[in-house]
Design an enzyme around this catalytic site. Structure first.
Site, PDB file in Angstrom:
ATOM      1  N   GLY A 138       0.840  -1.186   0.000  1.00  0.00           N
ATOM      2  CA  GLY A 138       0.000   0.000   0.000  1.00  0.00           C
ATOM      3  C   GLY A 138       0.877   1.238   0.000  1.00  0.00           C
ATOM      4  O   GLY A 138       2.015   1.197   0.486  1.00  0.00           O
ATOM      5  N   GLN A 175       2.991  10.018   1.261  1.00  0.00           N
ATOM      6  CA  GLN A 175       4.268   9.317   1.351  1.00  0.00           C
ATOM      7  C   GLN A 175       5.189   9.640   0.177  1.00  0.00           C
ATOM      8  O   GLN A 175       6.387   9.397   0.243  1.00  0.00           O
ATOM      9  CB  GLN A 175       4.043   7.798   1.415  1.00  0.00           C
ATOM     10  CG  GLN A 175       3.309   7.376   2.673  1.00  0.00           C
ATOM     11  CD  GLN A 175       3.168   5.864   2.732  1.00  0.00           C
ATOM     12  OE1 GLN A 175       2.249   5.300   2.166  1.00  0.00           O
ATOM     13  NE2 GLN A 175       4.103   5.209   3.393  1.00  0.00           N
ATOM     14  N   CYS A 229       5.540   0.168   7.595  1.00  0.00           N
ATOM     15  CA  CYS A 229       5.206   1.325   6.773  1.00  0.00           C
ATOM     16  C   CYS A 229       6.437   1.738   5.980  1.00  0.00           C
ATOM     17  O   CYS A 229       7.531   1.824   6.539  1.00  0.00           O
ATOM     18  CB  CYS A 229       4.743   2.467   7.673  1.00  0.00           C
ATOM     19  SG  CYS A 229       4.277   3.957   6.771  1.00  0.00           S
ATOM     20  N   LEU A 230       6.255   1.990   4.687  1.00  0.00           N
ATOM     21  CA  LEU A 230       7.385   2.407   3.848  1.00  0.00           C
ATOM     22  C   LEU A 230       7.999   3.716   4.360  1.00  0.00           C
ATOM     23  O   LEU A 230       9.164   3.991   4.089  1.00  0.00           O
ATOM     24  CB  LEU A 230       6.938   2.577   2.386  1.00  0.00           C
ATOM     25  CG  LEU A 230       6.596   1.284   1.631  1.00  0.00           C
ATOM     26  CD1 LEU A 230       5.994   1.603   0.270  1.00  0.00           C
ATOM     27  CD2 LEU A 230       7.824   0.391   1.473  1.00  0.00           C
ATOM     28  N   HIS A 240      -4.769   1.232   7.065  1.00  0.00           N
ATOM     29  CA  HIS A 240      -3.449   1.843   7.266  1.00  0.00           C
ATOM     30  C   HIS A 240      -3.258   3.028   6.306  1.00  0.00           C
ATOM     31  O   HIS A 240      -2.834   4.121   6.719  1.00  0.00           O
ATOM     32  CB  HIS A 240      -2.378   0.768   7.049  1.00  0.00           C
ATOM     33  CG  HIS A 240      -0.970   1.261   7.156  1.00  0.00           C
ATOM     34  ND1 HIS A 240      -0.109   0.875   8.159  1.00  0.00           N
ATOM     35  CD2 HIS A 240      -0.270   2.107   6.362  1.00  0.00           C
ATOM     36  CE1 HIS A 240       1.064   1.485   7.984  1.00  0.00           C
ATOM     37  NE2 HIS A 240       0.997   2.234   6.897  1.00  0.00           N
ATOM     38  N   GLU A 241      -3.586   2.818   5.034  1.00  0.00           N
ATOM     39  CA  GLU A 241      -3.395   3.884   4.038  1.00  0.00           C
ATOM     40  C   GLU A 241      -4.376   5.031   4.271  1.00  0.00           C
ATOM     41  O   GLU A 241      -4.036   6.205   4.101  1.00  0.00           O
ATOM     42  CB  GLU A 241      -3.551   3.333   2.616  1.00  0.00           C
ATOM     43  CG  GLU A 241      -2.593   2.195   2.262  1.00  0.00           C
ATOM     44  CD  GLU A 241      -1.143   2.488   2.593  1.00  0.00           C
ATOM     45  OE1 GLU A 241      -0.735   3.669   2.511  1.00  0.00           O
ATOM     46  OE2 GLU A 241      -0.406   1.550   2.958  1.00  0.00           O
ATOM     47  N   HIS A 268      -3.159   7.480   6.645  1.00  0.00           N
ATOM     48  CA  HIS A 268      -2.146   8.411   6.123  1.00  0.00           C
ATOM     49  C   HIS A 268      -2.792   9.705   5.613  1.00  0.00           C
ATOM     50  O   HIS A 268      -2.177  10.768   5.676  1.00  0.00           O
ATOM     51  CB  HIS A 268      -1.379   7.773   4.951  1.00  0.00           C
ATOM     52  CG  HIS A 268      -0.191   6.955   5.369  1.00  0.00           C
ATOM     53  ND1 HIS A 268       0.895   7.499   6.013  1.00  0.00           N
ATOM     54  CD2 HIS A 268       0.100   5.635   5.204  1.00  0.00           C
ATOM     55  CE1 HIS A 268       1.804   6.549   6.237  1.00  0.00           C
ATOM     56  NE2 HIS A 268       1.340   5.403   5.760  1.00  0.00           N
TER      57      HIS A 268
HETATM   58 ZN    ZN Z   1       2.258   3.605   5.906  1.00  0.00          ZN
END
Ligand code: ZN
Length: 161
Positions: free
Chosen positions: A42, A47, A86-87, A128-129, A132
């Site tokens: 995701g 991000q 998380c990236l 999760h996304e 963000h």
């Molecule tokens: Zn994330």
């Protein structure tokens, strides 16, 4: 964008996409490529430094999905813990408890509205996304103690000044 000195954008509120046009479609497809390049499942617009209400998701056994101007309109009473990463916070993983099932409405990259019922890993990644887009990171769901312990490790590993 990773958590650290230049992370203000990760903490900002995203704005509604006013027009789902060709440039938004191109941006969505580029987001999918970036997600794949990072071996992520995701990726949300902030991000990559963009404050649009847009994220992409690709879980195993499914096709890549684009969510533009999403709204989670239903969540199950049942909650489940699941390990998240998380990236934007490389190297940190922790169990987060969230609703097991959700219903979400959004528009796809072609401007078509859809409603999706999701469970399992798909429901997890979507939540999760979605967070963000409000400037919320998975570590915000942890207790103060858990979070400060994790951030100590993170800062030691990744934020050497
Ligand atoms: Zn994330």
């Amino acid at each position: 964008m990773t958590l650290g000195k230049d992370d203000r954008i990760l903490r900002a509120q995203c704005s509604v996409v006013p027009d789902i046009d060709g440039s938004i479609k191109d941006f969505s497809l580029a987001m999918i490529e970036t997600m794949h390049a990072g071996n992520g499942i995701g990726l949300a617009a902030p991000q990559v430094g963009d404050l649009s209400r847009l994220f992409v998701v690709h879980v195993q056994g499914d096709t890549p999905r684009v969510f533009i101007n999403p709204e989670i309109i239903g969540t199950s009473m049942e909650t489940v813990p699941y390990e998240e990463g998380c990236l934007s916070i490389p190297g940190l993983y922790y169990d987060v408890t969230r609703p097991a099932e959700i219903t979400i409405q959004a528009w796809d990259e072609n401007g078509r509205p859809f409603t999706l019922d999701a469970d399992g890993i798909l429901a997890r990644v979507i939540q999760h996304e979605y967070d963000h887009l409000k400037g919320t990171l998975f570590i915000d769901h942890l207790s103060e103690k858990q979070r400060s312990r994790l951030l100590t490790v993170y800062n030691r590993k990744f934020q050497k000044a």
